[in-house]
Enzyme design. Structure first.
Site, PDB file in Angstrom:
ATOM      1  N   ASP A  56       0.733  -1.258  -0.084  1.00  0.00           N
ATOM      2  CA  ASP A  56       0.080  -0.178   0.039  1.00  0.00           C
ATOM      3  C   ASP A  56       0.800   1.375  -0.104  1.00  0.00           C
ATOM      4  O   ASP A  56       0.359   2.410   0.004  1.00  0.00           O
ATOM      5  CB  ASP A  56      -0.674  -0.080   1.010  1.00  0.00           C
ATOM      6  CG  ASP A  56      -2.020   0.969   1.304  1.00  0.00           C
ATOM      7  OD1 ASP A  56      -2.469   1.361  -0.045  1.00  0.00           O
ATOM      8  OD2 ASP A  56      -2.374   1.548   2.078  1.00  0.00           O
TER       9      ASP A  56
ATOM     10  N   SER B  44      -6.964   5.392  -0.209  1.00  0.00           N
ATOM     11  CA  SER B  44      -7.128   4.417  -1.147  1.00  0.00           C
ATOM     12  C   SER B  44      -8.694   3.946  -1.140  1.00  0.00           C
ATOM     13  O   SER B  44      -9.120   4.132   0.031  1.00  0.00           O
ATOM     14  CB  SER B  44      -6.454   3.213  -0.304  1.00  0.00           C
ATOM     15  OG  SER B  44      -4.859   3.600  -0.219  1.00  0.00           O
TER      16      SER B  44
ATOM     17  N   GLN C 239      -4.614  -0.762  -7.502  1.00  0.00           N
ATOM     18  CA  GLN C 239      -5.361  -0.125  -6.491  1.00  0.00           C
ATOM     19  C   GLN C 239      -5.826   1.400  -7.187  1.00  0.00           C
ATOM     20  O   GLN C 239      -5.279   1.767  -8.058  1.00  0.00           O
ATOM     21  CB  GLN C 239      -4.454   0.656  -5.463  1.00  0.00           C
ATOM     22  CG  GLN C 239      -4.904   1.336  -4.377  1.00  0.00           C
ATOM     23  CD  GLN C 239      -4.013   1.972  -3.212  1.00  0.00           C
ATOM     24  OE1 GLN C 239      -3.368   3.044  -3.801  1.00  0.00           O
ATOM     25  NE2 GLN C 239      -3.716   0.912  -2.352  1.00  0.00           N
TER      26      GLN C 239
END
Length: 299
Positions: free
Chosen positions: A215, A239, A289
């Site tokens: 991440d 996110s 993502q």
């Protein structure tokens, strides 16, 4: 900036041990787990932590099969003032594959949904993209060294956040960013990363540590063509979802190369993709993502 002016610094071994503890979810009932809080954490929980702890909860419910993919949706920001509860749902248990769903909860509200798939190891056809030819990590400065070098230029009100606590994941970017005057550039990036010290030989822990690190460095890629970053007060970034595919065995405490690109942005969202390679060129993971990158109108 003089690093001695900062709070006492932890050793790499201490940082790695803290990460291991953070990812060691506590079983409180059948298929119900509690995730520890980040020591010293404030404000919003790092998304990679929630993903990694949810993966660990799912892994605890599977025997003989290995996690090969996960898909997660963030619904609400996590709060560092509270632990996170993870509820595992055993959707499928087949001969070769198993699937699990995990709901992460705080104060009775879901903050993340994660679906993970597991496979019994087997052989098959193989091919992969080649790893790009880049300088080794030993020739690069760490993210922390780069931040310390410009700390005196950071406005005092955000300096503590900019120099936030040491991270168990050591990052060495190949193309250091400009935090204060970002320029428009192609949406591609790369960095070496690893857990700061050895964390033992448990493959499940190494998968969770990679999920935690995956991440990092993604959201910034979609912002590069627009000359903005998360430090700008008008930018709202978060996110929205996160997908990770685990291809091959690896060690998260050995150097891994994370290459990223952004094929699209629009409607206050940016799409990011990543590939993770070992030093010997094996492609061990792929990442995707989509994130919120909203530019708010300032009064």
């Amino acid at each position: 900036m003089d690093e001695t002016a900062l709070p006492p610094q932890k050793s790499p071994e201490e940082l790695a041990a803290m990460l291991v503890t953070l990812l060691d979810v506590e079983e409180i009932d059948t298929d119900l787990y509690r995730g520890a809080r980040q020591p010293g954490g404030r404000g919003r929980v790092f998304g990679g932590q929630v993903i990694a702890q949810a993966l660990q909860a799912a892994q605890r419910s599977v025997v003989g099969k290995e996690a090969h993919s996960l898909h997660a949706y963030f619904m609400r920001p996590g709060d560092e003032d509270f632990p996170i509860i993870f509820r595992v749902i055993r959707d499928f248990e087949g001969r070769s594959f198993a699937t699990r769903r995990v709901v992460a909860l705080q104060k009775g509200q879901p903050i993340l949904n994660l679906a993970a798939s597991f496979q019994l190891p087997e052989d098959g056809f193989h091919h992969q993209n080649a790893m790009p030819n880049v300088p080794p990590p030993e020739e690069l400065k760490s993210e922390r060294e780069l931040r310390l070098a410009v700390a005196d230029q950071v406005p005092e009100k955000i300096r503590a956040f900019f120099l936030r606590r040491q991270n168990a994941i050591e990052m060495r970017p190949l193309y250091p960013r400009s935090w204060f005057q970002p320029v428009k550039r192609e949406p591609t990036n790369a960095a070496w990363f690893r857990v700061a010290a050895p964390i033992g030989d448990d493959p499940q822990l190494h998968r969770a540590a990679l999920a935690y690190a995956s991440d990092m460095a993604l959201m910034a890629t979609a912002m590069m063509p627009h000359g903005v970053n998360w430090l700008m007060p008008e930018m709202q970034c978060a996110s929205l979802d996160h997908a990770l595919w685990l291809h091959e065995p690896f060690r998260a405490d050995d150097w891994l190369l994370y290459t990223t690109d952004s094929p699209w942005a629009g409607h206050a969202r940016g799409m990011n993709r990543g590939s993770i390679f070992t030093r010997d060129g094996r492609l061990v993971a792929s990442v995707a993502q989509e994130g919120l990158m909203r530019q708010r109108v300032r009064d």
